[in-house]
Motif scaffolding. Structure first.
Motif, PDB file in Angstrom:
ATOM      1  N   ALA A 164      -3.324   5.429   1.074  1.00 31.51           N
ATOM      2  CA  ALA A 164      -3.742   5.787   2.432  1.00 31.51           C
ATOM      3  C   ALA A 164      -4.971   4.987   2.837  1.00 31.51           C
ATOM      4  O   ALA A 164      -5.196   4.742   4.024  1.00 31.51           O
ATOM      5  N   LEU A 165      -5.764   4.579   1.866  1.00 34.33           N
ATOM      6  CA  LEU A 165      -6.951   3.782   2.154  1.00 34.33           C
ATOM      7  C   LEU A 165      -6.558   2.435   2.762  1.00 34.33           C
ATOM      8  O   LEU A 165      -7.128   2.008   3.779  1.00 34.33           O
ATOM      9  N   LEU A 166      -5.563   1.783   2.182  1.00 36.40           N
ATOM     10  CA  LEU A 166      -5.093   0.527   2.740  1.00 36.40           C
ATOM     11  C   LEU A 166      -4.501   0.751   4.127  1.00 36.40           C
ATOM     12  O   LEU A 166      -4.741  -0.037   5.051  1.00 36.40           O
ATOM     13  N   MET A 217     -17.091   7.774   6.583  1.00 37.43           N
ATOM     14  CA  MET A 217     -16.378   9.050   6.702  1.00 37.43           C
ATOM     15  C   MET A 217     -14.871   8.862   6.521  1.00 37.43           C
ATOM     16  O   MET A 217     -14.234   9.591   5.748  1.00 37.43           O
ATOM     17  N   VAL A 218     -14.296   7.884   7.223  1.00 39.17           N
ATOM     18  CA  VAL A 218     -12.844   7.716   7.119  1.00 39.17           C
ATOM     19  C   VAL A 218     -12.457   7.165   5.749  1.00 39.17           C
ATOM     20  O   VAL A 218     -11.346   7.413   5.273  1.00 39.17           O
ATOM     21  N   TYR A 219     -13.353   6.418   5.146  1.00 38.02           N
ATOM     22  CA  TYR A 219     -13.092   5.930   3.781  1.00 38.02           C
ATOM     23  C   TYR A 219     -12.897   7.121   2.844  1.00 38.02           C
ATOM     24  O   TYR A 219     -11.940   7.173   2.072  1.00 38.02           O
ATOM     25  N   ARG A 220     -13.807   8.079   2.929  1.00 37.29           N
ATOM     26  CA  ARG A 220     -13.688   9.277   2.094  1.00 37.29           C
ATOM     27  C   ARG A 220     -12.471  10.106   2.500  1.00 37.29           C
ATOM     28  O   ARG A 220     -11.788  10.687   1.641  1.00 37.29           O
ATOM     29  N   LEU A 226      -9.426  11.451   0.069  1.00 41.37           N
ATOM     30  CA  LEU A 226      -8.900  12.822  -0.003  1.00 41.37           C
ATOM     31  C   LEU A 226      -7.390  12.830   0.175  1.00 41.37           C
ATOM     32  O   LEU A 226      -6.668  13.555  -0.510  1.00 41.37           O
ATOM     33  N   GLN A 227      -6.904  12.003   1.107  1.00 44.28           N
ATOM     34  CA  GLN A 227      -5.463  11.925   1.344  1.00 44.28           C
ATOM     35  C   GLN A 227      -4.745  11.350   0.129  1.00 44.28           C
ATOM     36  O   GLN A 227      -3.698  11.868  -0.283  1.00 44.28           O
ATOM     37  N   ASP A 228      -5.305  10.315  -0.469  1.00 47.22           N
ATOM     38  CA  ASP A 228      -4.700   9.737  -1.673  1.00 47.22           C
ATOM     39  C   ASP A 228      -4.734  10.712  -2.842  1.00 47.22           C
ATOM     40  O   ASP A 228      -3.858  10.673  -3.717  1.00 47.22           O
ATOM     41  N   GLY A 229      -5.727  11.588  -2.857  1.00 46.31           N
ATOM     42  CA  GLY A 229      -5.834  12.583  -3.925  1.00 46.31           C
ATOM     43  C   GLY A 229      -4.995  13.824  -3.681  1.00 46.31           C
ATOM     44  O   GLY A 229      -4.984  14.749  -4.508  1.00 46.31           O
ATOM     45  N   GLY A 230      -4.307  13.868  -2.538  1.00 41.96           N
ATOM     46  CA  GLY A 230      -3.450  15.011  -2.232  1.00 41.96           C
ATOM     47  C   GLY A 230      -4.204  16.269  -1.849  1.00 41.96           C
ATOM     48  O   GLY A 230      -3.653  17.371  -1.908  1.00 41.96           O
TER      49      GLY A 230
END
Length: 452
Positions: free
Chosen positions: A137-139, A366-369, A373-377
């Motif tokens: 999700a970061l990419l 903020m959006v990086y974090r 969170l999204q990648d970590g489910g």
């Protein structure tokens, strides 16, 4: 410094100019009159003039690069992800930037860029299987930012297709539906749209949809209207959300453009995201087979799962819009000259630029974090909503400051900033208003629901 010394330095300065340059200067200025004016100057004025001449004749300093990633967050991406990000940036700079203002002004979409965008191979980037890459999700966030950094309309088009439309099928479709639709949508052979908002229902979509569906045998009959539906004037399929008259629950449907009873009309006279083709959709006894009902969409909670995922993308879009405005303004101030100097050298200008960069950097971190969170489910509604609230607010502040730095040129489309200012207003409102997203966060931190 004495008057005699000042004259001596001016004489030396003129002697240092080569003959060709002096001849060129004499064609523009009467050197005799110039020396007569200089001879009548006070010592203070002469020293100021000399300082200005020496500054302009000295070696030029190398200007720092225009870069809105002050904390160098992009450098944390893997080499493989960097290749994808830079491929998208190259596409946006070469294919989109030269035409962005033209299509925005005409309120038309550049259909010819779809095959070129398909070659980037980035649709459904985070989905696993079905021709999708299963990347982070970061990419995906960085890609949304890179697109909006040049043109928020193109970023919105992509977000609707890859995020909202494909995401609805990925999260709510049956295995058969995913196998059928996602590969062709990933290749952009088929373009999707997402129909939730209605003419009289925006924020109240969770419990107030007026578009209805009822099952008749093995078919569903849908009636109602949808408004602000991006891509829908030319999309092949549109995900339509409707309230089942039998159980009052929200259902999702894959509605094809050729379905009888489906009509999409282009919305005109928008002041923002003009390149995006928004439609007013009218569904009149529109018949959809059971096979095209999203089999795992049984209530608005399932719709909300899609919105949670894509709301994070909108926060990244806000970062991209803000970054594009900041970088445009910074470049402009380094080139625009007033009072014999670039305006970037003035204190008030630098103060505005630093304020903009501070907001932008806060948004980026903020959006990086958020993507972590999204990648970590563990991404929640309130996580996405807080980012959407904060980033769109600060985006508005950035484009406002950028517009100020451009002065009168800021209202001319050729300088891009007018487009950023206008487009920011749409990003601020869609995917949940500031007030609704604030109430989502407020409910999470207080344990009290303030929704009416």
């Amino acid at each position: 410094m004495s008057l005699l010394q000042s004259f001596s330095r001016i004489k030396n300065l003129l002697q240092s100019i080569d003959i060709a340059a002096l001849n060129k200067l004499s064609q523009k200025v009467d050197l005799g009159k110039l020396m007569d004016v200089v001879s009548k100057m006070s010592e203070d004025d002469l020293n100021k003039t000399l300082k200005l001449l020496m500054a302009s004749s000295g070696p030029k300093k190398e200007k720092p690069p225009v870069n809105g990633d002050f904390y160098e967050l992009a450098k944390t991406l893997t080499d493989e992800d960097q290749v994808v990000r830079m491929r998208v940036r190259d596409f946006m700079e070469k294919e989109i930037r030269p035409i962005a203002n033209t299509y925005w002004n005409k309120a038309q979409f550049p259909m010819h860029i779809i095959p070129k965008m398909a070659e980037l191979d980035i649709c459904g980037l985070t989905y696993k299987g079905y021709g999708c890459a299963g990347r982070s999700a970061l990419l995906e966030g960085f890609i949304a930012m890179e697109m909006a950094r040049v043109d928020s309309s193109i970023s919105t088009f992509f977000g609707v297709h890859s995020g909202l439309a494909m995401g609805s099928i990925y999260l709510c479709g049956s295995e058969e539906q995913k196998q059928h639709w996602l590969p062709v949508m990933q290749r952009m052979d088929i373009i999707g749209a997402f129909g939730l908002t209605e003419p009289e229902v925006g924020s109240a979509a969770a419990g107030g949809l007026t578009t209805t569906c009822r099952k008749v045998g093995e078919e569903w009959v849908i009636n109602g209207q949808k408004k602000w539906i991006g891509n829908a004037t030319f999309s092949d399929i549109t995900i339509i959300w409707a309230r089942n008259v039998e159980d009052n629950q929200v259902k999702g449907f894959i509605v094809r453009k050729e379905n009888p009873g489906f009509k999409a009309e282009k919305m005109e006279d928008k002041m923002a995201l003009r390149t995006v083709q928004n439609a007013l959709i009218t569904l009149t006894d529109c018949v959809v087979p059971e096979a095209d009902r999203l089999q795992n969409a049984n209530s608005f909670k399932d719709t909300a799962n899609v919105l949670r995922m894509t709301r994070a993308g909108v926060a990244w879009q806000a970062v991209g819009c803000g970054r594009g405005a900041y970088e445009s303004a910074l470049k402009y101030t380094m080139e625009r000259r007033q009072f014999g100097r670039t305006i970037a050298s003035f204190q008030l200008v630098q103060d505005l630029l630093v304020t903009m960069l501070g907001d932008l950097t806060a948004m980026q971190t903020m959006v990086y974090r958020l993507s972590e969170l999204q990648d970590g489910g563990i991404l929640t509604d309130e996580h996405a909503s807080l980012a959407k609230v904060f980033c769109t607010l600060r985006m508005r502040a950035i484009v406002d400051h950028a517009r100020e730095l451009f002065g009168g040129n800021g209202i001319l489309l050729e300088y891009d900033i007018a487009r950023f200012v206008a487009d920011a207003e749409a990003i601020y409102s869609y995917e949940g208003t500031k007030e609704i997203n604030s109430l989502i966060v407020g409910r999470a931190i207080t344990g009290e629901s303030a929704f009416v």
